[in-house]
Scaffold this motif. Structure first.
Motif, PDB file in Angstrom:
ATOM      1  N   ILE A   3      11.667  21.822 -17.317  1.00 42.64           N
ATOM      2  CA  ILE A   3      13.001  21.239 -17.235  1.00 42.64           C
ATOM      3  C   ILE A   3      12.899  19.724 -17.338  1.00 42.64           C
ATOM      4  CG2 ILE A   3      15.111  21.078 -15.874  1.00 42.64           C
ATOM      5  CD1 ILE A   3      14.175  23.652 -14.443  1.00 42.64           C
ATOM      6  N   SER A   4      13.691  19.141 -18.238  1.00 41.78           N
ATOM      7  CA  SER A   4      13.739  17.691 -18.415  1.00 41.78           C
ATOM      8  C   SER A   4      14.859  17.100 -17.566  1.00 41.78           C
ATOM      9  CB  SER A   4      14.015  17.341 -19.880  1.00 41.78           C
ATOM     10  OG  SER A   4      13.021  17.860 -20.721  1.00 41.78           O
ATOM     11  N   ALA A  48      14.961  14.744  -9.002  1.00 42.15           N
ATOM     12  CA  ALA A  48      15.044  16.207  -9.125  1.00 42.15           C
ATOM     13  C   ALA A  48      13.976  16.878  -8.274  1.00 42.15           C
ATOM     14  CB  ALA A  48      14.891  16.618 -10.591  1.00 42.15           C
ATOM     15  N   ARG A  49      12.775  16.303  -8.249  1.00 44.78           N
ATOM     16  CA  ARG A  49      11.702  16.854  -7.418  1.00 44.78           C
ATOM     17  C   ARG A  49      12.099  16.793  -5.937  1.00 44.78           C
ATOM     18  NH1 ARG A  49       6.414  17.536  -9.009  1.00 44.78           N
ATOM     19  NH2 ARG A  49       5.715  16.573  -7.071  1.00 44.78           N
ATOM     20  N   PRO A  63      18.773  17.299 -20.736  1.00 49.23           N
ATOM     21  CA  PRO A  63      19.103  17.350 -19.313  1.00 49.23           C
ATOM     22  C   PRO A  63      20.368  18.167 -19.094  1.00 49.23           C
ATOM     23  CG  PRO A  63      18.434  15.140 -19.918  1.00 49.23           C
ATOM     24  CD  PRO A  63      18.553  15.926 -21.201  1.00 49.23           C
ATOM     25  N   GLY A  64      20.334  19.031 -18.107  1.00 48.69           N
ATOM     26  CA  GLY A  64      21.462  19.892 -17.809  1.00 48.69           C
ATOM     27  C   GLY A  64      21.483  21.174 -18.623  1.00 48.69           C
ATOM     28  N   GLY A  65      20.468  21.400 -19.460  1.00 45.12           N
ATOM     29  CA  GLY A  65      20.458  22.555 -20.340  1.00 45.12           C
ATOM     30  C   GLY A  65      19.657  23.743 -19.842  1.00 45.12           C
ATOM     31  N   ALA A  66      19.190  23.716 -18.611  1.00 46.08           N
ATOM     32  CA  ALA A  66      18.345  24.802 -18.111  1.00 46.08           C
ATOM     33  C   ALA A  66      19.123  25.727 -17.190  1.00 46.08           C
ATOM     34  CB  ALA A  66      17.142  24.226 -17.361  1.00 46.08           C
ATOM     35  N   GLY A 126      23.171  19.010 -13.797  1.00 45.65           N
ATOM     36  CA  GLY A 126      23.860  20.128 -14.415  1.00 45.65           C
ATOM     37  C   GLY A 126      23.028  21.362 -14.700  1.00 45.65           C
ATOM     38  N   ASN A 127      21.728  21.325 -14.429  1.00 43.01           N
ATOM     39  CA  ASN A 127      20.918  22.523 -14.592  1.00 43.01           C
ATOM     40  C   ASN A 127      21.361  23.556 -13.570  1.00 43.01           C
ATOM     41  OD1 ASN A 127      18.890  21.554 -16.619  1.00 43.01           O
ATOM     42  ND2 ASN A 127      18.577  20.046 -15.006  1.00 43.01           N
ATOM     43  N   ARG A 128      21.364  24.814 -13.963  1.00 40.91           N
ATOM     44  CA  ARG A 128      21.820  25.894 -13.087  1.00 40.91           C
ATOM     45  C   ARG A 128      20.621  26.578 -12.433  1.00 40.91           C
ATOM     46  NH1 ARG A 128      27.478  27.557 -14.790  1.00 40.91           N
ATOM     47  NH2 ARG A 128      28.215  25.516 -15.439  1.00 40.91           N
TER      48      ARG A 128
END
Length: 137
Positions: free
Chosen positions: A20-21, A28-29, A79-82, A126-128
């Protein structure tokens, strides 16, 4: 010069890892750590760009987290695409941590007709992330 830190737990779950980017991979970590993930490898460039890192789920599995915007990155995602599903024994405990983080709820805690208990949230980019008891049939 890149720096590297390694967690102390030896893991054998190495079959599939999501990558995930993030625009803010360090943030994020920290968010994932607050949800219950533990730190694995962290490699950063001198400017703080996360070139590779791993966050491990205590019940098995891991994700790779890295900074977006790296040129020629074979693992880059927008970003947000996972969308990641994490199997958990106690989704209520993770739900409580998600509520403490004020995570954006995508799907509230529910018991499904296929026997799972779980929920879905979105991280700050925005990643789910879905957490549930369903571990396959």
């Amino acid at each position: 010069m890149a720096t590297q830190t390694q967690g102390t737990t030896t893991r054998t779950d190495h079959n599939i890892w999501a990558g995930i980017s993030y625009d803010d991979a360090v943030g994020a970590r920290a968010w994932l750590r607050a949800l219950g993930f533990s730190d694995g490898i962290l490699m950063q460039d001198h400017d703080g760009t996360v070139t590779h890192s791993e966050m491990m789920w205590p019940e098995g599995g891991r994700v790779m987290v890295h900074s977006s915007g790296k040129e020629n990155d074979a693992f880059a995602t927008p970003p947000g695409g996972a969308n990641v599903y994490v199997v958990v024994d106690d989704p209520d405990a993770v739900w409580a941590r998600a509520q403490e983080l004020a995570a954006k709820v995508v799907r509230p805690m529910e018991d499904t007709d296929y026997g799972s208990r779980g929920f879905s949230i979105a991280d700050g980019e925005g990643n789910r992330w879905s957490f549930g008891t369903y571990a396959g049939g």
